[in-house]
Motif scaffolding. Structure first.
Motif, PDB file in Angstrom:
ATOM      1  N   VAL A 235       0.925 -11.088  14.331  1.00 28.09           N
ATOM      2  CA  VAL A 235       2.201 -10.764  14.978  1.00 28.09           C
ATOM      3  C   VAL A 235       3.170 -10.202  13.937  1.00 28.09           C
ATOM      4  O   VAL A 235       3.922  -9.267  14.231  1.00 28.09           O
ATOM      5  CB  VAL A 235       2.779 -11.996  15.714  1.00 28.09           C
ATOM      6  N   LEU A 236       3.142 -10.746  12.733  1.00 33.06           N
ATOM      7  CA  LEU A 236       3.973 -10.192  11.656  1.00 33.06           C
ATOM      8  C   LEU A 236       3.633  -8.720  11.438  1.00 33.06           C
ATOM      9  O   LEU A 236       4.540  -7.882  11.310  1.00 33.06           O
ATOM     10  CB  LEU A 236       3.776 -10.982  10.357  1.00 33.06           C
TER      11      LEU A 236
ATOM     12  N   VAL B  62       5.137  -6.735  14.210  1.00 36.66           N
ATOM     13  CA  VAL B  62       6.595  -6.642  14.045  1.00 36.66           C
ATOM     14  C   VAL B  62       6.938  -5.575  13.003  1.00 36.66           C
ATOM     15  O   VAL B  62       7.880  -4.789  13.179  1.00 36.66           O
ATOM     16  CB  VAL B  62       7.193  -8.019  13.675  1.00 36.66           C
TER      17      VAL B  62
ATOM     18  N   SER C 165      -0.416 -15.622  14.080  1.00 37.73           N
ATOM     19  CA  SER C 165       0.967 -15.445  13.643  1.00 37.73           C
ATOM     20  C   SER C 165       1.063 -14.336  12.595  1.00 37.73           C
ATOM     21  O   SER C 165       1.994 -13.519  12.620  1.00 37.73           O
ATOM     22  CB  SER C 165       1.502 -16.763  13.078  1.00 37.73           C
TER      23      SER C 165
ATOM     24  N   ALA D 168       6.488  -2.240  14.574  1.00 38.16           N
ATOM     25  CA  ALA D 168       7.626  -1.974  15.448  1.00 38.16           C
ATOM     26  C   ALA D 168       8.866  -1.602  14.636  1.00 38.16           C
ATOM     27  O   ALA D 168       9.652  -0.741  15.058  1.00 38.16           O
ATOM     28  CB  ALA D 168       7.906  -3.188  16.333  1.00 38.16           C
ATOM     29  N   ALA D 169       9.038  -2.213  13.472  1.00 33.14           N
ATOM     30  CA  ALA D 169      10.178  -1.874  12.613  1.00 33.14           C
ATOM     31  C   ALA D 169      10.076  -0.441  12.108  1.00 33.14           C
ATOM     32  O   ALA D 169      11.087   0.286  12.057  1.00 33.14           O
ATOM     33  CB  ALA D 169      10.269  -2.848  11.441  1.00 33.14           C
TER      34      ALA D 169
ATOM     35  N   TRP E 288       7.928 -15.601   6.722  1.00 30.76           N
ATOM     36  CA  TRP E 288       7.535 -15.598   8.137  1.00 30.76           C
ATOM     37  C   TRP E 288       7.026 -16.973   8.548  1.00 30.76           C
ATOM     38  O   TRP E 288       7.348 -17.472   9.625  1.00 30.76           O
ATOM     39  CB  TRP E 288       6.466 -14.528   8.342  1.00 30.76           C
TER      40      TRP E 288
END
Length: 193
Positions: A77-78, A81, A74, A84-85, A64
């Motif tokens: 945010v990972l 994500v 950051s 969300a996955a 990442w």
């Protein structure tokens, strides 16, 4: 906007620092002694926790950071994500069985759960472990439905291994793999691996 890491728990800063260490090693010292690099990194940043937790989360963080800045924001945010996955994976699987609206509702409900809301903004390995566990369960379920196509069993092995190498609590997949064929009345599936 730089969000400070939580000081309530020592784990998020340790996860962040260890992920940065993995990134820095791959970026600037790949091929040298990983142990010597970790020791010199630890002298400057004593929050490194590699060895306390398995390495897959840090490898994902390092990948990442090759695309995004090495900041706590950051890293958060990972996590978002990854959440969300998981929601997307739930949606895709449920849409096949129940249609668009129930699948959308399930994914939205998952993302609205307080525990997921918190986890999506913490620098922790829990959501990545959950993603790999879900992928393992879905692969094993496919294998139970189609035992003559053992490729799903190999996918189960891969996702289970990644889950265990992300967090030890993924060991819960062992009783699942042993009991699911009993409850699904598919005991012959093990003869097809």
């Amino acid at each position: 906007l730089a969000l400070p890491l939580s000081l309530a728990s020592p784990d998020p800063p340790a996860h962040f620092t260890t992920g940065v260490m993995a990134y820095e090693y791959l970026k600037s010292a790949f091929g040298s002694s990983p142990l010597a690099f970790a020791e010199s990194f630890y002298v400057r940043f004593p929050k490194v926790a590699l060895g306390q937790w398995p390495p897959v989360y840090y490898a994902v963080q390092a990948a990442w950071y090759f695309l995004f800045p090495t900041t706590p924001a950051s890293a958060r945010v990972l996590s978002a994500v990854i959440a969300a996955a998981v929601a997307a994976l739930l949606f895709l699987r449920l849409r096949r069985w129940y249609g668009f609206l129930p699948a959308s509702a399930a994914a939205a409900l998952f993302l609205s759960l307080p525990a997921i809301q918190v986890a999506a903004w913490e620098v922790m390995s829990d959501l990545l472990t959950g993603l790999f566990v879900l992928l393992a369960i879905l692969s094993f379920s496919t294998f139970l439905d189609e035992p003559l196509r053992p490729r799903s069993a190999w996918w189960f092995a891969l996702w289970s291994s990644l889950a265990l190498l992300t967090k030890g609590s993924a060991i819960v997949l062992a009783p699942f793999a042993l009991l699911a064929p009993w409850f699904a009345w598919r005991l012959r599936c093990f003869g097809n691996i």
